[in-house]
Write a protein that holds these residues in place. Structure first.
Motif, short mmCIF file in Angstrom:
data_model
loop_
_atom_site.label_atom_id
_atom_site.label_comp_id
_atom_site.label_asym_id
_atom_site.label_seq_id
_atom_site.Cartn_x
_atom_site.Cartn_y
_atom_site.Cartn_z
N UNK A 192 55.97 102.17 32.82
CA UNK A 192 55.09 101.02 33.04
C UNK A 192 55.92 99.88 33.65
N UNK A 193 57.11 99.67 33.08
CA UNK A 193 57.99 98.62 33.58
C UNK A 193 58.49 98.97 34.99
N UNK A 194 58.81 100.25 35.21
CA UNK A 194 59.32 100.66 36.52
C UNK A 194 58.29 100.42 37.62
N UNK A 195 57.06 100.83 37.40
CA UNK A 195 56.05 100.69 38.46
C UNK A 195 55.70 99.21 38.67
N UNK A 196 55.76 98.43 37.59
CA UNK A 196 55.48 97.00 37.72
C UNK A 196 56.62 96.30 38.47
N UNK A 197 57.85 96.75 38.23
CA UNK A 197 58.98 96.22 39.00
C UNK A 197 58.80 96.48 40.49
N UNK A 198 58.38 97.69 40.81
CA UNK A 198 58.17 98.05 42.21
C UNK A 198 57.07 97.18 42.80
N UNK A 199 56.04 96.98 42.01
CA UNK A 199 54.95 96.11 42.43
C UNK A 199 55.46 94.71 42.77
N UNK A 200 56.33 94.18 41.91
CA UNK A 200 56.86 92.84 42.14
C UNK A 200 57.79 92.81 43.35
N UNK A 201 58.58 93.87 43.54
CA UNK A 201 59.43 93.95 44.74
C UNK A 201 58.56 93.84 45.99
N UNK A 202 57.46 94.60 46.00
CA UNK A 202 56.59 94.62 47.18
C UNK A 202 55.91 93.26 47.38
N UNK A 203 55.57 92.60 46.26
CA UNK A 203 54.97 91.28 46.39
C UNK A 203 55.97 90.30 47.01
N UNK A 204 57.22 90.43 46.61
CA UNK A 204 58.27 89.59 47.20
C UNK A 204 58.39 89.83 48.69
N UNK A 205 58.35 91.10 49.09
CA UNK A 205 58.41 91.41 50.53
C UNK A 205 57.21 90.82 51.25
N UNK A 206 56.03 90.99 50.64
CA UNK A 206 54.81 90.46 51.26
C UNK A 206 54.93 88.95 51.46
N UNK A 207 55.45 88.25 50.45
CA UNK A 207 55.58 86.79 50.57
C UNK A 207 56.49 86.41 51.74
N UNK A 208 57.63 87.11 51.85
CA UNK A 208 58.53 86.81 52.96
C UNK A 208 57.83 86.97 54.31
N UNK A 209 57.10 88.05 54.44
CA UNK A 209 56.41 88.29 55.72
C UNK A 209 55.29 87.26 55.94
N UNK A 210 54.52 86.95 54.89
CA UNK A 210 53.44 85.97 55.04
C UNK A 210 54.00 84.58 55.39
N UNK A 211 55.11 84.22 54.75
CA UNK A 211 55.69 82.91 55.05
C UNK A 211 56.11 82.83 56.51
N UNK A 212 56.67 83.92 56.99
CA UNK A 212 57.09 83.94 58.40
C UNK A 212 55.86 83.89 59.31
N UNK A 213 54.84 84.68 58.96
CA UNK A 213 53.61 84.67 59.76
C UNK A 213 52.97 83.29 59.77
N UNK A 214 53.04 82.59 58.64
CA UNK A 214 52.46 81.25 58.56
C UNK A 214 53.24 80.29 59.47
N UNK A 236 65.65 99.46 34.98
CA UNK A 236 64.42 98.67 35.04
C UNK A 236 64.21 97.82 33.79
N UNK A 237 64.64 98.36 32.64
CA UNK A 237 64.35 97.65 31.40
C UNK A 237 65.42 96.61 31.07
N UNK A 238 66.69 96.94 31.34
CA UNK A 238 67.77 96.08 30.85
C UNK A 238 68.56 95.33 31.91
#
Lengths: 122, 243
Positions: free
Chosen positions: B36-58, A68-70
């Motif tokens: 903190x970085x790990x959970x934020x990474x997961x958050x960004x992964x999910x946002x990316x998935x959400x965007x793909x689905x929203x773009x398709x829905x649009x 995650x970091x690197x």
């Protein structure tokens, strides 16, 4: 409780009293996790390079934290981690006896050969 | 038929967006920098998935619809996310458990969706499943670590289970529009895998819990309104604002 004092040098092993580096204390108790050194291989065929260090409770978590970091920006295809306390570093204060004797032994460099023209990039 | 597909795509998008938003609340507050970085990474992964689905829905919706209008200008009753993902972060254990229960489901669901008849959804699923595999690995290890950790971490995990288990039944109840895959068929597999992880974590699998449902139909817990207020604030206050 074991307290490990690790003399850890950053930025080319400049000891703290000469303007850099820091002393790391790794406490093995319930409130802090040990420090791990992370090595990343950037492409198939290249060697692992030191990327930095991080905290983790165990080796598995260290690999995942390192991921995650690197490797967020596709930096790596392979990760090694080793707990920092297992690394023994040379002492910068012994730099004189360790490295300076090599300075006047230029014959150890392969610069005295006549290379054939066909050989490029040496 | 088409409205079913739109609704189902929005359900997938909303669930990913809302969990992403919840996880992002940890940004700068994680228990340790690396996590903190790990959970934020997961958050960004999910946002990316959400965007793909929203773009398709649009695209399916047509007209003026965009990924932004779907995320920022729909109301609480129009959101179709699972109740599980809008639940509060609580402590780290509760956040971990929410992620694990969801990722375990999402992984099995994406496996099915990869092979579904809709090419676009199948493509998004095969792209996303690698991320989900990592979320699953990360969160299941944390469930074991905390469940089988100290007395306090074990007790906190028990509380988290008590808080969140009641929202898991909804994942396997098909909504009217959910015709593309049969989510009920995933339940047995999900239960087996969760039981295995809980067993390793020395945590009990609850039985006979009354299941809360409604999220897929737009009937939410009171928490979603507060989340959307924050999430949609800028677009609501300055309509059409752009970066």
């Amino acid at each position: 409780m074991n307290n490990f004092f690790i003399k850890k040098f950053f930025y080319g092993d400049i000891p703290e009293e000469k303007g850099g580096g820091s002393d790391y204390q790794t406490k093995h108790d319930s409130t802090s996790w040990p420090l791990w050194e992370v090595f990343i291989r950037s492409k198939q065929g290249l060697d692992h390079k030191h990327a930095g260090s991080l905290h983790a409770a165990d080796a598995q978590m260290a690999i995942e934290n390192a991921r995650d970091v690197y490797t967020r920006r596709m930096e790596g295809v392979s990760i090694w981690v080793v707990e920092s306390k297992y690394i023994t570093a040379s002492n910068p204060e012994e730099a004189g006896e360790l490295y300076e004797p090599a300075a006047d032994k230029i014959y150890r460099h392969p610069t005295f050969y006549q290379l054939p023209d066909e050989v490029n990039h040496m | 038929m088409k409205s079913n597909l739109i609704d189902y795509t929005l359900h997938l998008a909303d669930t990913a967006l809302i969990l992403s938003q919840r996880n992002s609340e940890w940004c700068g507050h994680g228990p340790i920098l690396e996590q903190d970085i790990a959970i934020t990474n997961i958050s960004l992964d999910l946002l990316g998935q959400a965007r793909n689905f929203y773009q398709y829905a649009a695209t399916l919706t047509g007209g003026e619809a965009t990924e932004d209008s779907l995320a920022y200008l729909r109301t609480e009753r129009e959101f179709k996310n699972l109740l599980l993902v809008e639940q509060e972060n609580g402590d780290w254990g509760q956040t971990i458990l929410r992620q694990y229960l969801f990722s375990q489901f999402q992984y099995l669901m994406f496996e099915k969706l990869q092979q579904c008849s809709d090419e676009q959804l199948a493509a998004i699923a095969s792209k996303s499943i690698k991320e989900t595999a990592y979320h699953l690995r990360w969160s299941s290890e944390w469930v074991c670590r905390l469940g089988d950790g100290t007395k306090e971490s074990h007790e906190r995990m028990l509380l988290a289970i008590e808080e969140l288990w009641r929202y898991t039944g909804e994942m396997f109840e098909s909504a009217v529009y959910e015709t593309i895959i049969n989510v009920a068929s995933l339940k047995e597999d999900w239960m087996q895998r969760v039981s295995a992880v809980f067993s390793e974590a020395t945590l009990p699998v609850p039985e006979n819990v009354f299941m809360q449902t409604g999220g897929k139909k737009g009937i939410h817990t009171e928490l979603l309104g507060f989340m959307l207020t924050e999430l949609q604030y800028v677009q609501r206050t300055y309509p059409g604002a752009e970066w």
